[in-house]
Design an enzyme around this catalytic site. Sequence first.
Site, PDB file in Angstrom:
ATOM      1  N   THR A 164       0.838  -1.297   0.165  1.00  0.00           N
ATOM      2  CA  THR A 164       0.012   0.059  -0.097  1.00  0.00           C
ATOM      3  C   THR A 164       0.634   1.154   0.149  1.00  0.00           C
ATOM      4  O   THR A 164       2.014   1.442   0.523  1.00  0.00           O
ATOM      5  CB  THR A 164      -1.072   0.063   1.162  1.00  0.00           C
ATOM      6  N   GLU A 165       0.355   2.305  -0.727  1.00  0.00           N
ATOM      7  CA  GLU A 165       1.049   3.458  -0.984  1.00  0.00           C
ATOM      8  C   GLU A 165      -0.084   4.526  -0.589  1.00  0.00           C
ATOM      9  O   GLU A 165      -1.186   4.496  -0.671  1.00  0.00           O
ATOM     10  CB  GLU A 165       1.722   3.695  -2.107  1.00  0.00           C
ATOM     11  N   PRO A 166       0.248   5.650  -0.127  1.00  0.00           N
ATOM     12  CA  PRO A 166      -0.544   6.930   0.021  1.00  0.00           C
ATOM     13  C   PRO A 166      -1.577   6.981  -1.098  1.00  0.00           C
ATOM     14  O   PRO A 166      -2.612   7.251  -0.986  1.00  0.00           O
ATOM     15  CB  PRO A 166       0.418   8.435   0.125  1.00  0.00           C
TER      16      PRO A 166
ATOM     17  N   GLY B 230      -4.342   2.320  -2.829  1.00  0.00           N
ATOM     18  CA  GLY B 230      -4.710   1.457  -1.584  1.00  0.00           C
ATOM     19  C   GLY B 230      -5.369   0.379  -2.322  1.00  0.00           C
ATOM     20  O   GLY B 230      -4.686  -0.591  -2.931  1.00  0.00           O
TER      21      GLY B 230
ATOM     22  N   ILE C 165       1.733   0.264   7.114  1.00  0.00           N
ATOM     23  CA  ILE C 165       2.482  -1.329   6.799  1.00  0.00           C
ATOM     24  C   ILE C 165       2.538  -1.803   8.262  1.00  0.00           C
ATOM     25  O   ILE C 165       2.894  -1.173   9.233  1.00  0.00           O
ATOM     26  CB  ILE C 165       3.971  -0.947   6.272  1.00  0.00           C
TER      27      ILE C 165
ATOM     28  N   GLN D 104     -25.579  -5.153  21.812  1.00  0.00           N
ATOM     29  CA  GLN D 104     -26.867  -4.785  21.931  1.00  0.00           C
ATOM     30  C   GLN D 104     -27.429  -5.888  23.119  1.00  0.00           C
ATOM     31  O   GLN D 104     -27.944  -5.433  24.102  1.00  0.00           O
ATOM     32  CB  GLN D 104     -27.640  -5.429  20.558  1.00  0.00           C
TER      33      GLN D 104
ATOM     34  N   GLU E 177      -6.351  -6.009   3.571  1.00  0.00           N
ATOM     35  CA  GLU E 177      -6.017  -7.124   2.677  1.00  0.00           C
ATOM     36  C   GLU E 177      -7.459  -7.410   1.822  1.00  0.00           C
ATOM     37  O   GLU E 177      -7.664  -8.417   1.601  1.00  0.00           O
ATOM     38  CB  GLU E 177      -5.881  -8.229   3.528  1.00  0.00           C
TER      39      GLU E 177
ATOM     40  N   THR F  22     -10.751  -4.157   0.758  1.00  0.00           N
ATOM     41  CA  THR F  22     -11.988  -3.951   1.368  1.00  0.00           C
ATOM     42  C   THR F  22     -13.262  -4.988   0.828  1.00  0.00           C
ATOM     43  O   THR F  22     -12.980  -5.579  -0.124  1.00  0.00           O
ATOM     44  CB  THR F  22     -12.321  -2.448   0.747  1.00  0.00           C
ATOM     45  N   SER F  23     -14.299  -4.715   1.436  1.00  0.00           N
ATOM     46  CA  SER F  23     -15.268  -5.748   1.003  1.00  0.00           C
ATOM     47  C   SER F  23     -15.766  -5.238  -0.275  1.00  0.00           C
ATOM     48  O   SER F  23     -16.103  -6.188  -1.171  1.00  0.00           O
ATOM     49  CB  SER F  23     -16.687  -5.418   2.013  1.00  0.00           C
TER      50      SER F  23
HETATM   51  N1  COS Z   1      -3.521 -14.461  -8.460  1.00  0.00           N
HETATM   52  C1  COS Z   1      -2.764 -14.502  -9.537  1.00  0.00           C
HETATM   53  N2  COS Z   1      -2.582 -13.502 -10.291  1.00  0.00           N
HETATM   54  C2  COS Z   1      -3.554 -12.758 -10.106  1.00  0.00           C
HETATM   55  C3  COS Z   1      -4.359 -12.488  -9.055  1.00  0.00           C
HETATM   56  C4  COS Z   1      -4.367 -13.661  -8.161  1.00  0.00           C
HETATM   57  N3  COS Z   1      -5.118 -13.388  -7.135  1.00  0.00           N
HETATM   58  N4  COS Z   1      -5.253 -11.210  -9.278  1.00  0.00           N
HETATM   59  C5  COS Z   1      -4.678 -10.905 -10.235  1.00  0.00           C
HETATM   60  N5  COS Z   1      -3.686 -11.443 -11.105  1.00  0.00           N
HETATM   61  C6  COS Z   1      -2.984 -11.050 -12.036  1.00  0.00           C
HETATM   62  C7  COS Z   1      -3.993 -10.929 -12.905  1.00  0.00           C
HETATM   63  O1  COS Z   1      -4.079 -12.709 -13.688  1.00  0.00           O
HETATM   64  C8  COS Z   1      -3.283 -10.277 -14.238  1.00  0.00           C
HETATM   65  O2  COS Z   1      -2.337 -10.810 -14.843  1.00  0.00           O
HETATM   66  P1  COS Z   1      -2.193 -10.608 -16.463  1.00  0.00           P
HETATM   67  O3  COS Z   1      -1.863  -9.074 -16.553  1.00  0.00           O
HETATM   68  O4  COS Z   1      -1.190 -11.632 -16.865  1.00  0.00           O
HETATM   69  O5  COS Z   1      -3.458 -10.970 -17.182  1.00  0.00           O
HETATM   70  C9  COS Z   1      -2.413  -9.039 -13.346  1.00  0.00           C
HETATM   71  O6  COS Z   1      -2.371  -9.881 -12.048  1.00  0.00           O
HETATM   72  C10 COS Z   1      -3.252  -7.741 -13.084  1.00  0.00           C
HETATM   73  O7  COS Z   1      -4.548  -8.528 -12.488  1.00  0.00           O
HETATM   74  P2  COS Z   1      -5.822  -7.413 -12.633  1.00  0.00           P
HETATM   75  O8  COS Z   1      -6.053  -6.737 -14.247  1.00  0.00           O
HETATM   76  O9  COS Z   1      -7.021  -8.198 -12.059  1.00  0.00           O
HETATM   77  O10 COS Z   1      -5.436  -5.891 -11.882  1.00  0.00           O
HETATM   78  P3  COS Z   1      -6.232  -4.719 -11.364  1.00  0.00           P
HETATM   79  O11 COS Z   1      -5.361  -3.734 -11.317  1.00  0.00           O
HETATM   80  O12 COS Z   1      -7.510  -4.748 -12.276  1.00  0.00           O
HETATM   81  O13 COS Z   1      -6.420  -5.153  -9.931  1.00  0.00           O
HETATM   82  C11 COS Z   1      -7.684  -5.745  -7.814  1.00  0.00           C
HETATM   83  C12 COS Z   1      -7.236  -6.119  -9.517  1.00  0.00           C
HETATM   84  C13 COS Z   1      -8.440  -4.417  -7.617  1.00  0.00           C
HETATM   85  C14 COS Z   1      -8.245  -7.116  -7.678  1.00  0.00           C
HETATM   86  C15 COS Z   1      -6.349  -5.503  -6.889  1.00  0.00           C
HETATM   87  O14 COS Z   1      -5.548  -4.341  -7.129  1.00  0.00           O
HETATM   88  C16 COS Z   1      -6.545  -5.784  -5.548  1.00  0.00           C
HETATM   89  O15 COS Z   1      -6.803  -6.874  -5.001  1.00  0.00           O
HETATM   90  N6  COS Z   1      -6.678  -4.610  -4.643  1.00  0.00           N
HETATM   91  C17 COS Z   1      -6.631  -4.782  -3.536  1.00  0.00           C
HETATM   92  C18 COS Z   1      -5.508  -4.833  -2.672  1.00  0.00           C
HETATM   93  C19 COS Z   1      -5.346  -5.036  -1.313  1.00  0.00           C
HETATM   94  O16 COS Z   1      -5.685  -6.096  -0.908  1.00  0.00           O
HETATM   95  N7  COS Z   1      -4.677  -4.256  -0.637  1.00  0.00           N
HETATM   96  C20 COS Z   1      -4.415  -4.396   0.976  1.00  0.00           C
HETATM   97  C21 COS Z   1      -2.903  -4.465   1.039  1.00  0.00           C
HETATM   98  S1  COS Z   1      -2.196  -5.477   2.594  1.00  0.00           S
HETATM   99  S2  COS Z   1      -3.100  -4.917   3.920  1.00  0.00           S
END
Ligand code: COS
Length: 396
Positions: A134-136, A139, A165, A346, A373, A375-376
């Site tokens: 995560t960065e500013p 997210g 972090i 409650q 990890e 959001t919903s």
């Molecule tokens: N396992 C393996 N590969 C994955 C994957 C997974 N669970 N999810 C995505 N990928 C791969 C995709 O297959 C894609 O690969 P290709 O480019 O080769 O097709 C690539 O990663 C990009 O995936 P996608 O296009 O789905 O990326 P998006 O930018 O659309 O983002 C979300 C997807 C929104 C689902 C992702 O950014 C995410 O999970 N965000 C939440 C982050 C998070 O949980 N932060 C908390 C930090 S820790 S507290």
Amino acid sequence: MEAQAKSADQYVDDDSFEGMLAATTRFVRERLMPLEPQVEERDEVPEEIVGAMKEMGFFGLSIAPEFGGSGLNAEQQARFQMALSLSSPAFRYVYSSNLGIGSRGISLDGTDAQKAEFLPRLASGELVGAFALTEPDAGSDAGSLTTRAERRGGDYVLNGAKRFITNATRADVFTVMARTDPQSPGASGISAFIVDRASAGLSVGKPEKKMGHRGSQIADVVFDNVVVPASRLIGAVEGKGFRTAMKTLDHGRINIAAMGVGMAQRLLDEAVAYAGTRRQFGRAIIDFQLVQAMLADSEAEIQAARAMTLAAARRIDATGTAVKDAAAAKYFSSEMLCRVADRAMQVFGGAGYVADYPIERMYRDARLLRLYEGTSQILQIVIARAIGNEHGFRVA
Ligand code: COS
């Protein structure tokens, strides 16, 4: 326990695991629960508990035996996390990044040399790991991260900042996602690195003041021309870091779902104990059907979340991937937890709102699970994309 088919990488047999779980449950009840008010007040877990967790092998639960861990499979890890999460989440953070997001990227995608160098020390607890995605300004949209890793000879030079972090203040080693290819603004330009805390130019900010989860700290990590040897590029291949992060989070989401089950069970246990002894209108409030309904709904929902979590874990054990099931389990479990916390409040009435009882703390602690990890709302997107794909549609 029902006899289960062993997955290929189940190292701990069912009987040994049941023994480990029983010992953990005793530890939770006898050592951790009595310390909860102290941890809440002092915002730290006593060192003797950290030491006891090292001795009990908690830091290496998910790491393969060849690297000094126990090699619990995902289902066993989930059951362990459910048991541990009956107590305050602060205790879980002591070891859980080594079990999960602080070591998983190396276990899943590291080179043999990276595994040999880091996993044994993470398994013993000598090193504490942390996960820096995560960065500013990145997210939920993790693929837009801008921390830069520029190749210079045999090294990379990292510049940028990570936010919120977990365990940053205690970590010795970070798994850092950074952009190696500035021409590629999305996921494919991102690589993952193992970065020493002691690196020149790496600084950790002040711990944030949070709503809950006292005893665990989150902080910024800033990289100012931090030199990282190319040997620390996870998997020795550029451009795979986003996938490493996502696969790490799939496992992490199952663990958070399990945590939600444990925390909800504790809330329900507290609510039942209170309802059975608190008397109003001449009888225990558990005799009132409107109170019974709240307890029954909580029990039913906890059972559902437990079943979903274990199903996701079994799927990842059997197939190596469970993107949709992990997201669904974490989504349902964290939302369920907040409903159970609300009902527990409650049932306690005004007493639940004062800090003399644990409900006030647990209500605040519950809220984070719907945020980190994934959001919903992000998890809903992950689930919808997966079911769309199953039906042959590419969902945006
Ligand atoms: N396992 C393996 N590969 C994955 C994957 C997974 N669970 N999810 C995505 N990928 C791969 C995709 O297959 C894609 O690969 P290709 O480019 O080769 O097709 C690539 O990663 C990009 O995936 P996608 O296009 O789905 O990326 P998006 O930018 O659309 O983002 C979300 C997807 C929104 C689902 C992702 O950014 C995410 O999970 N965000 C939440 C982050 C998070 O949980 N932060 C908390 C930090 S820790 S507290």
